[in-house]
Design a protein around this motif. Structure first.
Motif, PDB file in Angstrom:
ATOM      1  N   ARG A  37       0.844  -1.211  -0.332  1.00 35.04           N
ATOM      2  CA  ARG A  37       0.240   0.158  -0.282  1.00 35.04           C
ATOM      3  C   ARG A  37       0.743   1.309   0.343  1.00 35.04           C
ATOM      4  O   ARG A  37       1.825   1.268   0.699  1.00 35.04           O
ATOM      5  CB  ARG A  37      -1.026  -0.327   1.188  1.00 35.04           C
ATOM      6  N   GLY A  38       0.587   2.096  -0.906  1.00 35.64           N
ATOM      7  CA  GLY A  38       1.325   3.134  -0.553  1.00 35.64           C
ATOM      8  C   GLY A  38       0.614   4.618   0.252  1.00 35.64           C
ATOM      9  O   GLY A  38       2.200   4.781   0.037  1.00 35.64           O
ATOM     10  N   ASP A  39      -0.216   4.149   1.285  1.00 36.15           N
ATOM     11  CA  ASP A  39      -0.157   4.984   2.540  1.00 36.15           C
ATOM     12  C   ASP A  39       0.662   4.600   3.804  1.00 36.15           C
ATOM     13  O   ASP A  39       0.229   5.107   4.522  1.00 36.15           O
ATOM     14  CB  ASP A  39      -2.167   5.130   2.221  1.00 36.15           C
ATOM     15  N   ARG A  40       1.018   2.876   3.499  1.00 40.88           N
ATOM     16  CA  ARG A  40       1.181   2.554   4.857  1.00 40.88           C
ATOM     17  C   ARG A  40       2.500   2.286   4.539  1.00 40.88           C
ATOM     18  O   ARG A  40       3.406   1.503   5.181  1.00 40.88           O
ATOM     19  CB  ARG A  40      -0.035   1.594   4.994  1.00 40.88           C
ATOM     20  N   THR A  41       3.651   3.045   3.846  1.00 37.90           N
ATOM     21  CA  THR A  41       4.737   2.599   3.385  1.00 37.90           C
ATOM     22  C   THR A  41       5.818   3.104   3.135  1.00 37.90           C
ATOM     23  O   THR A  41       5.775   4.255   2.293  1.00 37.90           O
ATOM     24  CB  THR A  41       4.354   1.407   2.120  1.00 37.90           C
ATOM     25  N   LYS A  42       7.314   2.178   3.949  1.00 32.21           N
ATOM     26  CA  LYS A  42       8.051   3.580   3.774  1.00 32.21           C
ATOM     27  C   LYS A  42       9.718   2.616   3.372  1.00 32.21           C
ATOM     28  O   LYS A  42       9.480   2.065   3.833  1.00 32.21           O
ATOM     29  CB  LYS A  42       8.308   4.422   5.104  1.00 32.21           C
ATOM     30  N   PHE A  43      10.628   3.086   2.251  1.00 33.21           N
ATOM     31  CA  PHE A  43      11.110   2.578   1.910  1.00 33.21           C
ATOM     32  C   PHE A  43      12.566   3.250   2.041  1.00 33.21           C
ATOM     33  O   PHE A  43      12.919   4.200   1.599  1.00 33.21           O
ATOM     34  CB  PHE A  43      11.048   1.647   0.557  1.00 33.21           C
ATOM     35  N   ILE A  44      12.974   2.289   2.722  1.00 37.82           N
ATOM     36  CA  ILE A  44      14.686   2.880   2.257  1.00 37.82           C
ATOM     37  C   ILE A  44      15.576   2.041   2.568  1.00 37.82           C
ATOM     38  O   ILE A  44      15.685   0.239   2.424  1.00 37.82           O
ATOM     39  CB  ILE A  44      15.100   3.031   4.217  1.00 37.82           C
ATOM     40  N   ILE A  45      16.305   2.085   1.084  1.00 38.55           N
ATOM     41  CA  ILE A  45      16.834   0.377   0.631  1.00 38.55           C
ATOM     42  C   ILE A  45      18.120   1.014   0.083  1.00 38.55           C
ATOM     43  O   ILE A  45      18.995   2.755   0.288  1.00 38.55           O
ATOM     44  CB  ILE A  45      15.984   1.187  -1.173  1.00 38.55           C
ATOM     45  N   LYS A  46      19.328   0.739   0.658  1.00 35.89           N
ATOM     46  CA  LYS A  46      20.801   0.735   1.293  1.00 35.89           C
ATOM     47  C   LYS A  46      21.404  -0.890   0.021  1.00 35.89           C
ATOM     48  O   LYS A  46      21.038  -1.789   0.015  1.00 35.89           O
ATOM     49  CB  LYS A  46      21.102   0.305   1.930  1.00 35.89           C
ATOM     50  N   GLN A  47      22.139   0.134  -0.801  1.00 36.80           N
ATOM     51  CA  GLN A  47      22.674  -1.020  -1.772  1.00 36.80           C
ATOM     52  C   GLN A  47      24.458  -0.697  -1.667  1.00 36.80           C
ATOM     53  O   GLN A  47      24.414   0.116  -1.827  1.00 36.80           O
ATOM     54  CB  GLN A  47      21.942  -0.523  -3.203  1.00 36.80           C
ATOM     55  N   SER A  48      25.092  -2.482  -2.375  1.00 35.16           N
ATOM     56  CA  SER A  48      26.696  -2.327  -2.373  1.00 35.16           C
ATOM     57  C   SER A  48      26.785  -2.933  -3.084  1.00 35.16           C
ATOM     58  O   SER A  48      25.854  -4.089  -3.703  1.00 35.16           O
ATOM     59  CB  SER A  48      26.634  -2.765  -0.901  1.00 35.16           C
ATOM     60  N   TYR A  49      27.728  -3.574  -3.394  1.00 29.81           N
ATOM     61  CA  TYR A  49      28.764  -3.711  -4.648  1.00 29.81           C
ATOM     62  C   TYR A  49      30.434  -3.970  -4.644  1.00 29.81           C
ATOM     63  O   TYR A  49      30.382  -2.970  -4.227  1.00 29.81           O
ATOM     64  CB  TYR A  49      28.293  -2.848  -5.721  1.00 29.81           C
ATOM     65  N   THR A  50      30.157  -5.337  -4.495  1.00 28.53           N
ATOM     66  CA  THR A  50      31.454  -5.759  -3.969  1.00 28.53           C
ATOM     67  C   THR A  50      32.631  -6.301  -5.744  1.00 28.53           C
ATOM     68  O   THR A  50      31.779  -7.449  -5.761  1.00 28.53           O
ATOM     69  CB  THR A  50      32.044  -6.806  -3.124  1.00 28.53           C
ATOM     70  N   PRO A  51      32.520  -5.434  -5.652  1.00 29.76           N
ATOM     71  CA  PRO A  51      33.768  -6.246  -6.879  1.00 29.76           C
ATOM     72  C   PRO A  51      34.992  -7.286  -6.869  1.00 29.76           C
ATOM     73  O   PRO A  51      35.121  -7.361  -6.816  1.00 29.76           O
ATOM     74  CB  PRO A  51      34.311  -4.589  -7.327  1.00 29.76           C
TER      75      PRO A  51
END
Length: 52
Positions: A37-51
């Motif tokens: 649901r758009g009214d009840r959701t909060k997203f925190i996205i952390k992304q990492s990459y290790t070559p």
């Protein structure tokens, strides 16, 4: 149909997230599709990459 599952009006905002997970041999092993649901959701996205 999704609006009924989420108990929201048909035109209400929602968020679709898809992910595909691979094993060490680069074979797809998991697929997920999540609708929130758009009214009840909060997203925190952390992304990492290790070559290599």
């Amino acid at each position: 149909m999704v609006s009924r599952w989420l108990n929201i009006k048909f035109s209400s905002p929602s968020f679709l997230s898809e992910s595909l997970t691979y094993n060490q041999n680069q074979e797809a092993i998991e697929y997920a599709q999540i609708i929130s649901r758009g009214d009840r959701t909060k997203f925190i996205i952390k992304q990492s990459y290790t070559p290599k």
